[in-house]
Design an enzyme around this catalytic site. Structure first.
Site, PDB file in Angstrom:
ATOM      1  N   TYR B 124      22.601 -71.710  24.411  1.00 29.11           N
ATOM      2  CA  TYR B 124      22.725 -73.167  24.470  1.00 29.11           C
ATOM      3  C   TYR B 124      22.510 -73.648  25.896  1.00 29.11           C
ATOM      4  O   TYR B 124      22.901 -72.968  26.847  1.00 29.11           O
ATOM      5  CB  TYR B 124      24.134 -73.599  24.055  1.00 29.11           C
ATOM      6  N   TYR B 163      24.248 -65.743  18.471  1.00 27.52           N
ATOM      7  CA  TYR B 163      24.932 -65.537  19.744  1.00 27.52           C
ATOM      8  C   TYR B 163      26.330 -64.983  19.500  1.00 27.52           C
ATOM      9  O   TYR B 163      26.942 -65.242  18.474  1.00 27.52           O
ATOM     10  CB  TYR B 163      24.979 -66.833  20.568  1.00 27.52           C
ATOM     11  N   ARG B 173      27.620 -65.311  15.728  1.00 29.81           N
ATOM     12  CA  ARG B 173      27.332 -66.425  14.817  1.00 29.81           C
ATOM     13  C   ARG B 173      25.961 -66.215  14.181  1.00 29.81           C
ATOM     14  O   ARG B 173      24.992 -65.882  14.874  1.00 29.81           O
ATOM     15  CB  ARG B 173      27.298 -67.771  15.565  1.00 29.81           C
ATOM     16  N   HIS B 176      22.089 -71.001  13.454  1.00 28.77           N
ATOM     17  CA  HIS B 176      22.449 -72.270  12.803  1.00 28.77           C
ATOM     18  C   HIS B 176      21.996 -73.440  13.654  1.00 28.77           C
ATOM     19  O   HIS B 176      21.761 -73.303  14.858  1.00 28.77           O
ATOM     20  CB  HIS B 176      23.964 -72.359  12.566  1.00 28.77           C
ATOM     21  N   HIS B 178      23.470 -77.328  14.381  1.00 24.18           N
ATOM     22  CA  HIS B 178      24.580 -78.263  14.154  1.00 24.18           C
ATOM     23  C   HIS B 178      24.012 -79.623  13.738  1.00 24.18           C
ATOM     24  O   HIS B 178      23.056 -80.109  14.363  1.00 24.18           O
ATOM     25  CB  HIS B 178      25.397 -78.441  15.435  1.00 24.18           C
TER      26      HIS B 178
HETATM   27 FE    FE Z   1      26.821 -73.220  17.491  1.00 20.49          FE
END
Ligand code: FE
Lengths: 189, 256
Positions: B124, B163, B173, B176, B178
């Site tokens: 991110y 990640y 995770r 995905h 969001h």
């Molecule tokens: Fe996330």
């Protein structure tokens, strides 16, 4: 109901990439006539501040009306032009947030009852799989608060968690506590 | 009950005999449709969920209305995450598209969708992110769109990566995106995540698994569509989003 809903998931730790807007906390521009500021902090069950939360607010205008098709009355013509009704504030490292807005008016509830001025609040954060919903009421509305059909459904000893505290002229404080002795009242929407 | 219609153009109803507002009520989610707020498999929920019983909030004016955020907020580039910089981002180009509708099957038009995601490497762009995977100078991982008259939306982006996170040993995770949506009413507000069909990490992810109903969980999985995949250019995933629907108002019942 025919279709299953898309489930809720947490906003996670990185929503700040997208969700905060530069003017998010400003339901009206700072310095707008009659503007009030609501400050507060978001706390977890250990009494620690939540530094990665998101607070959203939605409310009527000072006439108790909404610029929305499902409010059959609509705003009073020429009403509150710069008023968005919606506020969004990310919590800071100290858990604090701030919303600048106009105080909403009282609203018709049905059955001849009146809702006291209030602001609906959604709380989002990492560790919250769905939002938690609460309401801000105003300390200078004792009479309307007393008769408010939503507040009346709240156990008497917990009602104070929904009423902001007056700090100074035009400045109110509303802390949100997820758990503990002073746990904020949250609603089943 | 007999009521005659008194309606401003495009607005809700006032029952003239009583002056009452005829407001809609929004259907409750079915059992197991949403995750519990206290879910031991996701450790951070422990101190962040209400412990006292929730108080029922009837759907009145504040709840049946909501922010109608116009497309003044949006530019074309907001929906194409691959053209926000001078160069093209690394990774597999994908199209994510679908329809937003309510549980009664009605499309939800003109509603704001906001998305955020990792880059192809699972990183991110956020100051508190420390996963040692490379940033991509050509990818911010953020987008916005407004649904059209049929409730449809479309993003062009990059396949996000997986990640690691600190929830438990070797926790990863699943890939995905969001999603944040407003709908037309405060009751319809939704924040969710879109996952990808066939991701082996779904079976191990407490956030995905927190939704009790398997069918509801599968609603969060974007479906690969060969039909909508663009030859020589990008894979397509279909992700329809269903918000709470209106139950018949008193007025509608009277005239059904
Ligand atoms: Fe996330």
């Amino acid at each position: 109901m025919s279709e299953l809903l898309t489930p809720s998931q947490t906003v996670g730790p990185y929503f700040a990439m997208r969700l905060p807007w530069a003017d998010g906390p400003f339901v009206v521009p700072e310095g707008a006539p009659g503007a009030i500021t609501i400050i507060g902090r978001l706390y977890d069950g250990a009494g620690n501040v939540i530094p990665d939360g998101l607070i959203e607010t939605w409310q009527a205008d000072p006439d108790g009306r909404f610029a929305h098709p499902d409010d059959p009355r609509g705003p009073v013509p020429g009403g509150y032009k710069a008023f968005r009704g919606f506020g969004r504030a990310q919590t800071e490292l100290d858990g604090s947030f701030k919303i600048v807005t106009l105080k909403p008016g009282p609203l018709p509830f049905g059955d001849g009852q009146v809702e006291a001025p209030h602001i609906d609040v959604s709380v989002f954060a990492r560790g919250m799989l769905d939002r938690s919903v609460t309401r801000i009421y105003f300390p200078d509305e004792a009479e309307l608060n007393e008769a408010d059909p939503v507040l009346r459904a709240v156990p008497a000893q917990r009602r104070s968690t929904l009423i902001a505290a007056a700090v100074a002229d035009g400045l109110l404080r509303f802390d949100v506590r997820m758990q503990g002795d002073q746990e904020t009242v949250f609603f089943d929407l | 009950m007999t009521v005659s219609e008194q309606r401003a153009p495009g607005r809700g109803l006032v029952v003239p005999e009583t002056g009452e507002l005829a407001l809609p009520t929004y259907a409750k989610p079915g059992p197991g449709n949403h995750p519990p707020l206290d879910y031991p498999g996701y450790k951070s929920t422990a101190l962040r969920h209400p412990k006292q019983p929730l108080v029922l909030l009837p759907h009145r004016l504040t709840e049946v209305t909501g922010p109608l955020l116009g497309d003044s907020l949006i530019t074309m580039q907001d929906a194409d995450l691959t053209t926000q910089h001078a160069g093209e981002p690394q990774g597999q180009r994908i199209i994510v598209f679908g329809q937003v509708r309510d549980s009664g099957g009605r499309p939800v038009p003109d509603t704001l969708i906001e998305i955020w995601q990792t880059n192809a490497a699972g990183r991110y762009r956020h100051s508190r992110e420390h996963h040692p995977a490379p940033l991509d100078p050509n990818f911010d991982g953020i987008g916005r769109a407004i649904t059209d008259a049929g409730g449809r939306y479309r993003f062009v982006t990059i396949q996000p990566g997986s990640y690691p996170w600190g929830n438990h040993y070797n926790a990863w995770r699943p890939a995905h995106i969001h999603f944040s949506l407003f709908g037309r009413a405060f009751t319809q507000r939704l924040v969710t995540q879109m996952y990808f069909q066939g991701d082996p990490l779904l079976a191990y992810d407490p956030i995905y698994q927190s939704v009790p109903d398997e069918k509801a969980r599968e609603r969060m999985v974007g479906q690969f569509s060969l039909e909508d995949t663009q030859p020589e250019w990008a894979l397509a995933y279909k992700f329809d989003i269903v918000l709470r629907g209106r139950e018949a108002s008193v007025f509608e019942e009277a005239h059904a």
